[in-house]
Design an enzyme around this catalytic site. Structure first.
Site, PDB file in Angstrom:
ATOM      1  N   ILE A  12       7.961   2.468 -15.299  1.00 51.04           N
ATOM      2  CA  ILE A  12       6.887   3.354 -15.774  1.00 51.04           C
ATOM      3  C   ILE A  12       7.475   4.472 -16.646  1.00 51.04           C
ATOM      4  CG2 ILE A  12       4.995   4.887 -15.105  1.00 51.04           C
ATOM      5  CD1 ILE A  12       4.898   3.359 -12.385  1.00 51.04           C
ATOM      6  N   ASP A  31      18.254  10.115 -14.729  1.00 48.41           N
ATOM      7  CA  ASP A  31      18.158   8.818 -14.041  1.00 48.41           C
ATOM      8  C   ASP A  31      19.574   8.374 -13.676  1.00 48.41           C
ATOM      9  OD1 ASP A  31      17.704   5.940 -13.492  1.00 48.41           O
ATOM     10  OD2 ASP A  31      15.756   6.259 -14.438  1.00 48.41           O
ATOM     11  N   GLY A  36      16.682   1.505 -12.898  1.00 52.96           N
ATOM     12  CA  GLY A  36      16.271   1.507 -14.313  1.00 52.96           C
ATOM     13  C   GLY A  36      17.347   0.907 -15.193  1.00 52.96           C
ATOM     14  N   ALA A  74      12.654   7.597  -7.825  1.00 51.48           N
ATOM     15  CA  ALA A  74      12.396   7.406  -6.395  1.00 51.48           C
ATOM     16  C   ALA A  74      13.048   6.125  -5.905  1.00 51.48           C
ATOM     17  CB  ALA A  74      10.881   7.320  -6.145  1.00 51.48           C
ATOM     18  N   SER A 116       1.690   7.687  -4.597  1.00 54.32           N
ATOM     19  CA  SER A 116       1.316   6.283  -4.443  1.00 54.32           C
ATOM     20  C   SER A 116       0.116   6.128  -3.510  1.00 54.32           C
ATOM     21  CB  SER A 116       2.512   5.537  -3.834  1.00 54.32           C
ATOM     22  OG  SER A 116       2.119   4.276  -3.373  1.00 54.32           O
ATOM     23  N   TYR A 139       8.135   4.596   3.057  1.00 55.92           N
ATOM     24  CA  TYR A 139       7.937   4.919   1.644  1.00 55.92           C
ATOM     25  C   TYR A 139       6.660   5.764   1.473  1.00 55.92           C
ATOM     26  CZ  TYR A 139       6.417   4.156  -3.186  1.00 55.92           C
ATOM     27  OH  TYR A 139       5.941   4.326  -4.467  1.00 55.92           O
ATOM     28  N   ILE A 183       3.147  -9.218  -9.720  1.00 51.78           N
ATOM     29  CA  ILE A 183       2.788  -9.860 -10.989  1.00 51.78           C
ATOM     30  C   ILE A 183       4.034 -10.326 -11.730  1.00 51.78           C
ATOM     31  CG2 ILE A 183       1.792  -9.391 -13.286  1.00 51.78           C
ATOM     32  CD1 ILE A 183      -0.457  -7.874 -11.827  1.00 51.78           C
ATOM     33  N   ILE A 198       3.060 -16.634  -1.418  1.00 48.69           N
ATOM     34  CA  ILE A 198       2.033 -15.634  -1.142  1.00 48.69           C
ATOM     35  C   ILE A 198       2.163 -15.268   0.337  1.00 48.69           C
ATOM     36  CG2 ILE A 198      -0.462 -15.227  -0.952  1.00 48.69           C
ATOM     37  CD1 ILE A 198      -0.852 -16.892  -3.456  1.00 48.69           C
ATOM     38  N   GLU A 264       5.555  -6.938   7.033  1.00 49.88           N
ATOM     39  CA  GLU A 264       5.430  -5.606   7.644  1.00 49.88           C
ATOM     40  C   GLU A 264       5.292  -4.548   6.534  1.00 49.88           C
ATOM     41  OE1 GLU A 264       4.981  -3.682  11.020  1.00 49.88           O
ATOM     42  OE2 GLU A 264       5.628  -5.775  11.029  1.00 49.88           O
TER      43      GLU A 264
HETATM   44  N1  LIG Z   1       5.274   0.480  -9.699  1.00 49.35           N
HETATM   45  C1  LIG Z   1       4.259   0.772  -8.900  1.00 49.35           C
HETATM   46  O1  LIG Z   1       3.402  -0.067  -8.626  1.00 49.35           O
HETATM   47  C2  LIG Z   1       4.123   2.160  -8.321  1.00 49.35           C
HETATM   48  C3  LIG Z   1       3.014   2.428  -7.516  1.00 49.35           C
HETATM   49  C4  LIG Z   1       2.870   3.696  -6.967  1.00 49.35           C
HETATM   50  C5  LIG Z   1       3.803   4.684  -7.248  1.00 49.35           C
HETATM   51  N2  LIG Z   1       4.892   4.391  -8.020  1.00 49.35           N
HETATM   52  C6  LIG Z   1       5.866   5.459  -8.267  1.00 49.35           C
HETATM   53  O2  LIG Z   1       6.089   5.594  -9.661  1.00 49.35           O
HETATM   54  C7  LIG Z   1       7.440   6.021  -9.885  1.00 49.35           C
HETATM   55  C8  LIG Z   1       8.130   5.095 -10.881  1.00 49.35           C
HETATM   56  O3  LIG Z   1       8.190   3.797 -10.323  1.00 49.35           O
HETATM   57  P1  LIG Z   1       8.625   2.499 -11.132  1.00 49.35           P
HETATM   58  O4  LIG Z   1       7.761   1.399 -10.688  1.00 49.35           O
HETATM   59  O5  LIG Z   1       8.749   2.815 -12.579  1.00 49.35           O
HETATM   60  O6  LIG Z   1      10.052   2.225 -10.482  1.00 49.35           O
HETATM   61  P2  LIG Z   1      11.518   2.103 -11.143  1.00 49.35           P
HETATM   62  O7  LIG Z   1      12.447   1.769 -10.051  1.00 49.35           O
HETATM   63  O8  LIG Z   1      11.459   1.226 -12.335  1.00 49.35           O
HETATM   64  O9  LIG Z   1      11.783   3.598 -11.621  1.00 49.35           O
HETATM   65  C9  LIG Z   1      12.395   4.569 -10.796  1.00 49.35           C
HETATM   66  C10 LIG Z   1      13.588   5.119 -11.531  1.00 49.35           C
HETATM   67  O10 LIG Z   1      14.212   6.095 -10.709  1.00 49.35           O
HETATM   68  C11 LIG Z   1      15.625   5.925 -10.800  1.00 49.35           C
HETATM   69  N3  LIG Z   1      16.224   6.447  -9.573  1.00 49.35           N
HETATM   70  C12 LIG Z   1      16.129   5.932  -8.317  1.00 49.35           C
HETATM   71  N4  LIG Z   1      16.829   6.673  -7.455  1.00 49.35           N
HETATM   72  C13 LIG Z   1      17.376   7.694  -8.171  1.00 49.35           C
HETATM   73  C14 LIG Z   1      18.231   8.783  -7.817  1.00 49.35           C
HETATM   74  N5  LIG Z   1      18.639   8.984  -6.566  1.00 49.35           N
HETATM   75  N6  LIG Z   1      18.605   9.630  -8.806  1.00 49.35           N
HETATM   76  C15 LIG Z   1      18.195   9.435 -10.096  1.00 49.35           C
HETATM   77  N7  LIG Z   1      17.403   8.413 -10.467  1.00 49.35           N
HETATM   78  C16 LIG Z   1      16.996   7.549  -9.513  1.00 49.35           C
HETATM   79  C17 LIG Z   1      15.839   4.433 -10.972  1.00 49.35           C
HETATM   80  O11 LIG Z   1      17.075   4.109 -11.591  1.00 49.35           O
HETATM   81  C18 LIG Z   1      14.646   4.054 -11.854  1.00 49.35           C
HETATM   82  O12 LIG Z   1      14.971   4.115 -13.234  1.00 49.35           O
HETATM   83  C19 LIG Z   1       8.114   6.049  -8.513  1.00 49.35           C
HETATM   84  O13 LIG Z   1       8.089   7.375  -8.031  1.00 49.35           O
HETATM   85  C20 LIG Z   1       7.220   5.159  -7.673  1.00 49.35           C
HETATM   86  O14 LIG Z   1       7.293   5.500  -6.307  1.00 49.35           O
HETATM   87  C21 LIG Z   1       5.067   3.151  -8.573  1.00 49.35           C
END
Ligand SMILES: NC(=O)c1ccc[n+]([C@@H]2O[C@H](COP(=O)([O-])OP(=O)(O)OC[C@H]3O[C@@H](n4cnc5c(N)ncnc54)[C@H](O)[C@@H]3O)[C@@H](O)[C@H]2O)c1
Length: 308
Positions: A12, A31, A36, A74, A116, A139, A183, A198, A264
């Site tokens: 994202i 990051d 990522g 995260a 989330s 989480y 997806i 599934i 779970e």
């Molecule tokens: N993807 C979803 O469906 C979804 C749904 C609800 C909430 N979120 C939230 O959106 C945000 C982005 O999620 P995403 O799907 O892009 O995930 P992602 O894993 O692609 O992005 C998270 C980024 O955080 C970085 N990261 C992780 N731990 C770190 C640390 N200790 N220090 C520095 N960087 C760190 C990772 O390298 C990664 O680039 C997150 O907070 C996630 O909880 C995502």
């Protein structure tokens, strides 16, 4: 505005960085690339390759003095949070609290947080922002606890915030091992002629929201919805079985899935009301599931061709 995007190398975050650039902002990225990828980041954008928990992060605030913090970094996996709750809490809770401290210390004007729908837990109802929060994974708990800290930092130190609670986000660049990756997992498996699994009977529902819509919600939160908690979803329920059929049709696949026991920490139904987002952010999803899936399928096809 100068905007510190934590997790800006992720699924994202990297697409948010593109939108911020297009709107004339100056995003900078924090990051550690644990999940990522550096190739996701548009060229010319400043990157700090650091762990959220490192003491060096304060120096970034001191040097850059960002106007806005968009906190996306995260530990994103529900399953990993159940295997290692302490690690999940360290990154998600402690990491957030440290950023809040630095934000108040170095004059950040707004803190925009990626939360989330996992904060809600079990329900069959349409979920609005007043619905009870009762997470069933660590989480979800770590997101909810972070929200509580954000609200208290606002109360005590007047740090404005917007909390965005995303439904299941999908789209290009999603990895197949993160939260809500169903997806990307199905597409990759169908393209590789593997048998997708599934979990449960497939009648569980999800609210799938396209990544570009989620990035746009963050953009709109810069100037709107101060001190609000807002769902970012499509107000539409889709069963996993229907999702599978839509993807099979788009990929012209007749592959049947295997059904295995429910996992779970997985919620049964997720359906987020988005009327508050419309009111406070003037946000509505611009992609329906079919158009979002088309873009996503195209992305994974191109990726597979390039990987070959
Ligand atoms: N993807 C979803 O469906 C979804 C749904 C609800 C909430 N979120 C939230 O959106 C945000 C982005 O999620 P995403 O799907 O892009 O995930 P992602 O894993 O692609 O992005 C998270 C980024 O955080 C970085 N990261 C992780 N731990 C770190 C640390 N200790 N220090 C520095 N960087 C760190 C990772 O390298 C990664 O680039 C997150 O907070 C996630 O909880 C995502």
């Amino acid at each position: 505005m100068k905007i510190l995007v934590t997790g800006g190398g992720g699924f994202i975050g990297s697409q948010l960085v593109e939108i911020l650039l297009a709107e004339g902002h100056t995003p900078i990225i924090l990051d550690n690339f644990s999940n990522g990828r550096e190739e996701n980041v548009p060229s010319g954008v400043k990157i700090y390759r650091e762990n959220l928990l490192s003491d060096k992060v304060e120096k970034i605030f001191e040097k850059e003095k960002p106007d806005i913090v968009m906190h996306l970094a995260a530990q994103v996996s529900v399953a990993k949070s159940l295997e290692n709750p302490a690690e999940d809490a360290a990154v998600n809770v402690l990491g957030t609290v440290k950023l809040l401290e630095y934000s108040t210390r170095y004059g950040v004007k707004k803190f925009i947080f990626s939360s989330s729908s996992a904060v809600y837990g079990y329900t069959n109802e349409v979920i609005n922002e007043e619905s009870p929060t009762s997470p069933i994974s660590f989480y979800g708990t770590s997101k909810l606890v972070s929200e509580t800290y954000i609200k208290l930092f606002n109360k005590l130190y007047k740090l404005p915030y917007t909390i965005l609670r995303y439904a299941n986000v999908y789209g290009p660049r999603q990895r197949s091992d993160g939260e809500g990756g169903v997806i990307s997992i199905f597409i990759e498996q169908l393209l590789n002629i593997e048998t997708p699994i599934i979990f449960g009977d497939g009648n569980q529902t999800r609210d799938f929201v396209y990544v570009e819509d989620v990035a746009r919600a963050n953009l709109l939160a810069i100037a709107n919805a101060d001190n609000q908690v807002i769902n970012i979803g499509t107000n539409t329920q889709t069963t996993v079985n229907l999702l599978y059929t839509l993807l099979s049709n788009q990929l012209h696949s007749s592959q049947k899935p295997n059904y295995e026991a429910k996992r779970e920490g997985d919620i049964l139904h997720s359906h987020l009301s988005n009327s508050k987002a419309l009111h406070y952010l003037k946000w509505e999803p611009q992609y329906d599931l079919n158009s979002g899936l088309e873009n996503t399928v195209e992305y994974f096809k191109r990726k597979m061709e390039n990987d070959e």
